[in-house]
Write a protein that holds these residues in place. Structure first.
Motif, PDB file in Angstrom:
ATOM      1  N   MET A   1       0.777  -1.303  -0.098  1.00 28.18           N
ATOM      2  CA  MET A   1      -0.021  -0.004   0.019  1.00 28.18           C
ATOM      3  C   MET A   1       0.768   1.177  -0.063  1.00 28.18           C
ATOM      4  N   ASP A   2       1.867   1.236   0.920  1.00 30.56           N
ATOM      5  CA  ASP A   2       2.600   2.537   0.945  1.00 30.56           C
ATOM      6  C   ASP A   2       3.516   2.537  -0.345  1.00 30.56           C
TER       7      ASP A   2
ATOM      8  N   VAL B   1      -2.787  -7.641   6.027  1.00 30.52           N
ATOM      9  CA  VAL B   1      -2.592  -6.268   5.731  1.00 30.52           C
ATOM     10  C   VAL B   1      -1.500  -6.195   6.751  1.00 30.52           C
ATOM     11  N   GLY B   2      -0.314  -5.674   6.516  1.00 29.56           N
ATOM     12  CA  GLY B   2       0.853  -5.346   7.613  1.00 29.56           C
ATOM     13  C   GLY B   2       0.282  -4.483   8.621  1.00 29.56           C
ATOM     14  N   ARG B   3       0.337  -4.959   9.735  1.00 25.89           N
ATOM     15  CA  ARG B   3      -0.220  -3.909  10.888  1.00 25.89           C
ATOM     16  C   ARG B   3       0.417  -2.791  11.141  1.00 25.89           C
ATOM     17  N   ASP B   4       1.609  -2.766  11.189  1.00 26.79           N
ATOM     18  CA  ASP B   4       2.654  -1.673  11.630  1.00 26.79           C
ATOM     19  C   ASP B   4       3.455  -1.125  10.565  1.00 26.79           C
ATOM     20  N   ILE B   5       4.047  -0.218  10.624  1.00 30.28           N
ATOM     21  CA  ILE B   5       4.587   0.591   9.641  1.00 30.28           C
ATOM     22  C   ILE B   5       5.727  -0.212   8.723  1.00 30.28           C
TER      23      ILE B   5
ATOM     24  N   ILE C   1      10.883   2.519   4.220  1.00 24.89           N
ATOM     25  CA  ILE C   1      11.484   3.563   5.099  1.00 24.89           C
ATOM     26  C   ILE C   1      12.910   3.203   5.275  1.00 24.89           C
TER      27      ILE C   1
END
Lengths: 418, 418, 418, 418
Positions: free
Chosen positions: B14-15, B40-44, B168
């Motif tokens: 998504m990101d 969906v990945g819960r954390d960033i 990131i």
């Protein structure tokens, strides 16, 4: 030791800016000059005449400067006889070979002026004798010259005939004239379209050919139907292009897309890459574009129209090509040869939306053929002029709308077809 | 009859915008989908996983869609075995050949996954068996395929490994990262230069090669001395280019000009055309650029530095070329072959000031090789990304100042030399 | 009834292209000419002299043509006396008012030539008499003229002094000279930076001011530290700009971002719009930029450096502004007034990365002040020249790297600071 | 101390790329997130729902991040009540004022949601109470806020309603849809013209207004007659522009030239500067454009058509203006006020060939009004989208041909008039 020579120049030297370009070039080449005579045209339509002594530091520098000044139409007052030297090595000129302009040129041989066949810039001049004893001079690019060829060396014995654009234009005259000034998108575009249409009609009436040089944006912008209409109506005699314009045209004909742009709905499939490579593969299987038409595989588009109307096309490849299509010359020198062979009887050239093939065509066109370059990117037109195609007139506009309007002007009934 | 297949995709869906690109492509190809599972990945920092059923109107359309989705790294959940088909005609793939991405790829043959050698986009996959019985799969462009070759057809049995950019980035990390977003000239340019310098050092320390692709503006902008310094300091292992960069470099070395720009005084001799054709002629007489260096004819410039430091260069011609130089491949397919042969061990590619050769290089580079494209014209970078080189990072800046600053970063003592 | 007048022109008429521009203008205005005398400079450094009779269809058309020719430095042989007419309405000139050039100008009044104060293009000439009886002539824009003012009407009695660029430049000369030719990015950029640095030093040594006109890209490209260094070192005496450059600079100083670009990490926060409106709001709360510095709110950046070093700045707003900052002139006519007031003693003007304020400054600068325009977009420079700032020299380059290199040239120790 | 808040978002989150933009913004603002719930739309037309906990380093940072996420339509799950704070100083908001988006917005006051009047980005929200006790919330730009106004502060109590573009479009649908993807000149241009024509008809039938924002190229490209036809046919209700478009239009009407381009013959009088200043002077003498029409001074062109057909226009000046015309707002803040006042009932906005006034209009338009930007320069469109006008659709094309084709579509009989 300083060398000097006297050159002369006739024409609308001042209002065309010609003289200032000549004097600037002398300075830029490190030369010097004095003006020996200047007969200035008194009235607005008169020609002027100037005679200038140019000086350079040595003979070699002077020779180069003299060749340079010929690109502006300045000839030596006493041109003398041409010097010929034999080529020693295939594909290599003698060091001091005469480097051509794209102007009409004469060479002085045995006391007579011989006209150069098919003027082209950056070539050498090869002198031959026909079986009937007739002396011929033709332009030969460096890659084509062969050991034993006799080529003109140095600047003497060569004269050029400048192409001059008329400095004054009576309003209402039928004569075609583009704005002299600048590449610009800030011009009345609809008027320019009409002028080009008029020019194409005149060329066709004179029995000459219209040469098109096109890039893939012809297809991307949805202008293929307009282009097809122009082919059918007889306003496209020859098309020069690359692998891309033909592939995107054929892809659109086979799959209804061009590089992923769905042309009928105007919605984009970005980078639909497998479509284009499949289109290429399909035509490769047929053997050629003509065969694909004959086999009923290719049934629409610009290439189809060219084939069915018996028009010529020359496709020359580039290093970024996929495939390529079987008709594409993969050897660029061979491609240039094929382009040269297609130039006879061309009376007008129009270049739309391609930098690479426009410059390539500009390189081989004589200056006497009027040339219009249409692109949404001003840099393309500027580049063309910078490379020496001074006769190029530029129009910065949208190819899609431009071709649609041109078809509206030239093709009866096109409005109804849209 | 509608066909369907299940595909899956893992990563920062998504990101990174990846999932939205996948779903858009399904729509744009006229397909349909339902999402069967979405973890969906819960954390960033977490990865996500999605499983999607895609549907198309027929088997052929589905196959194409599945190939398309692989360019984003989406594989079939049940890929099955690869289907092979024999090529019937030289230079023509079967209609339903698998068209490659530039991602790392595996093919399922006889129940085992075989890695594809040298990933390249828009190719076919040819399967061979070595004398020792080892099965090999390699990419083959359409022009190189031969009758009898067995190629992968359809979408089954093929899996790709996406290259993912880390979403990131810890500040201060040594890892090289360009801005994810957009081509832009509105970025802190000096910082970008330092990042590229860092990357080049890292590549060299890792024993990999730095590939440069360059256009003539390297010379026009006065950056040849910076480029020479980078060659000498070991930051240029291979140079891809055309006739123009080499000619202008050699012209500057022989005559002190490049297309008429007097580089030391900064004054322009516009279109000093005979200089460049003479430079070409001179090198043609020597036989090659290397010979010209050995014969003492060519004593400076970028090409001289490459020769004297034993670095490779591949020059591929184009239809607009004069001459060309004897080292230039005039056949573009041969040129592509020579470029492919020079790619081994390349760990970083930088493209400066050339659209044509940048796109050509992007076409043959695997997606795993980081790629920076530097040009004053934003369109060049955009074009590169549009053609499928998604890993390309663009910098819109002045080549002259960029190369000068890069040399200041990388070459000790360069400041003093200026 | 046809009217005619004789004009004369001295200078390097041909190699500068000046005469061809004069003759073209006569044609383009629908006039006619005959050349009465032409003393051509014999040698390369000599000046030429030409006397031309120009004709137009009526007196009014002739007057306009004569005014037009004065922009090239062509004056009437028999200029006669100036005609004055009283202004009847505030803000409106008489129909036939003399419209100024930006050249040094003289007006013939009572048999004597009076020099015009502060030349500016597109103005009227208002004649006043001081208390001590001295006659003064000054340029007044149409919005500033008042009923009762006496203004020069028609073309007679006005003479201009052309600014001529030296056509020949000895190599190694200290004199500053940019390439005459064209806007181009294909020039040795590093050399241009050094030439500008030299020019700035010369201007400062002569006790004159350096005027900067800047756009927000100065901040976006990460060049603010270089700009600050130039302010501190005394190379920025006056800054003209808009709300944007000051806001982005202040936003970067307060929040470390500029329109969302995180400048230290080089990573982008796109459209971080609330930052910029907050920055503006903060400074509005302080009352002015100067107050914000004095209150310790604003502690860094270009605007801070200007305030702390006692340098002038004039910020003029535009319709797209948010806020604006309290220092911004929201009335553009007042803004023009403030800019004019800051021009005294300016000896050199440099415009970086702004079209709007560059054209605005070009409008009010006398032609005698050398002017350099630096932008990554060639259109900006071209526009400036098209608007009449013929003295403008353009450099197409990256602002970030350009300012960094300029600071390296001019500010001792800047290399270490980076 | 870390702060956190839960936000939610509904829509076509993935195929529109919306979710990836939200997550990227969280990262870019230095925040962190975890996804608490994700109901993914199973089928292609389904909406998705996501609930995310966002975290920031402090309360202030969190507030800003929440405001930022609202530009994408993400609202707090528990928005709470709005906090109001009194303005202490004219023209200055409280530090933590809520900075608006251009989306439809609701504010929670006394337990009820109040709709914000006239959404506009980068404003504050001022809360007032009518005489009848009704609570009203309206957007106020910083320059208009007054001491004593109560404005919404922080992110709580504010909710936005995203404008979503339909991700899927049935072919043949009447609904207007531009390509979602990118600014591009490589689109079927003729199709785009037809789509815009359709949209304009629909807007007019719905009783809404068509707003035009235009630059001087409308006149330069010879498109004024097409524009006049569009005014007459009722497709131009309001025109926003600057001094330039009106001046060049009036200059063309009075003198037949526009900045020196002779529009009927297509020949250029470059920089015919005195024409434009004389045109301005003439209209200044009349008092206004309307008076000039009434006095019979101005008898043709776009401005004349607007006046005679009772259409509105708002002209706002800029610092580069000559004159200006008497109708031009010289104070840009007043100009913005006049533009805002003319927005009521606008249902469609089209911007042609002007960067400055397009961005200015984009700044004040609610996101709910469809917006098309037409320019030959891709940068103009990109800039508009970058400034937050996400609803802007860009067409890169030639203004002259575009307007001619639009008139052909919309104005019966226009073909015959050409």
């Amino acid at each position: 030791m300083q060398s000097h020579e006297q050159v002369e120049l006739t024409g609308h030297l001042m209002d065309s800016g010609l003289l200032s370009r000549v004097l600037n070039d002398i300075r830029d080449y490190g030369g010097d000059y004095s003006i020996d005579r200047f007969d200035v045209g008194r009235d607005i339509g008169d020609e002027s005449y100037v005679r200038i002594t140019v000086r350079a530091e040595d003979h070699e520098g002077l020779d180069r400067l003299l060749m340079r000044l010929q690109t502006h139409g300045a000839n030596q007052v006493h041109p003398g006889e041409a010097h010929l030297r034999e080529v020693e090595q295939d594909g290599v000129f003698p060091d001091d070979f005469y480097s051509t302009t794209n102007l009409e040129t004469r060479v002085r041989l045995d006391g007579r002026w011989v006209a150069v066949e098919q003027p082209e810039m950056d070539c050498g001049l090869v002198v031959t004798r026909d079986d009937d004893g007739r002396v011929r001079v033709r332009t030969v690019p460096v890659s084509e010259v062969r050991a034993g060829n006799r080529v003109v060396c140095g600047a003497s014995g060569v004269k050029v005939l400048p192409v001059e654009r008329p400095p004054i234009q009576a309003k209402g005259d039928k004569v075609f004239e583009f704005m002299q000034s600048e590449v610009s998108s800030e011009k009345p575009q609809a008027l320019l379209v009409r002028q080009i249409a008029e020019q194409m009609r005149a060329v066709r009436e004179a029995g000459q050919k219209v040469l098109w040089v096109g890039g893939p944006a012809v297809v991307h912008t949805g202008a293929a139907p307009a282009m097809v209409a122009l082919v059918e109506a007889g306003y496209v005699d020859v098309l020069f292009g690359g692998n891309a314009i033909a592939t995107h045209d054929i892809e659109a004909a086979l799959f209804g897309t061009s590089l992923g742009v769905d042309l009928s709905a105007g919605r984009g499939v970005e980078h639909g890459h497998e479509h284009h490579i499949r289109a290429i593969n399909k035509i490769r299987g047929c053997g050629s574009i003509r065969s694909a038409v004959e086999q009923g595989v290719l049934t629409g588009g610009v290439m189809h129209a060219l084939v069915t109307h018996g028009k010529d096309f020359v496709l020359v490849g580039s290093v970024r090509d996929d495939g390529p299509l079987p008709d594409v010359h993969t050897d660029v020198i061979e491609g240039q040869r094929a382009m040269r062979a297609a130039l006879s009887d061309v009376g007008f050239a129009i270049m739309v939306a391609t930098m690479l093939h426009s410059v390539a065509t500009g390189n081989i066109l004589p200056a006497s053929i009027p040339l219009v370059c249409v692109d949404i990117n001003p840099a393309t037109v500027t580049k063309l002029a910078d490379r020496g195609s001074a006769q190029a007139r530029g129009i910065v506009t949208d190819i899609g709308l431009f071709l649609e309007q041109l078809a509206l002007e030239l093709v009866p009934g096109f409005a109804g077809r849209r």
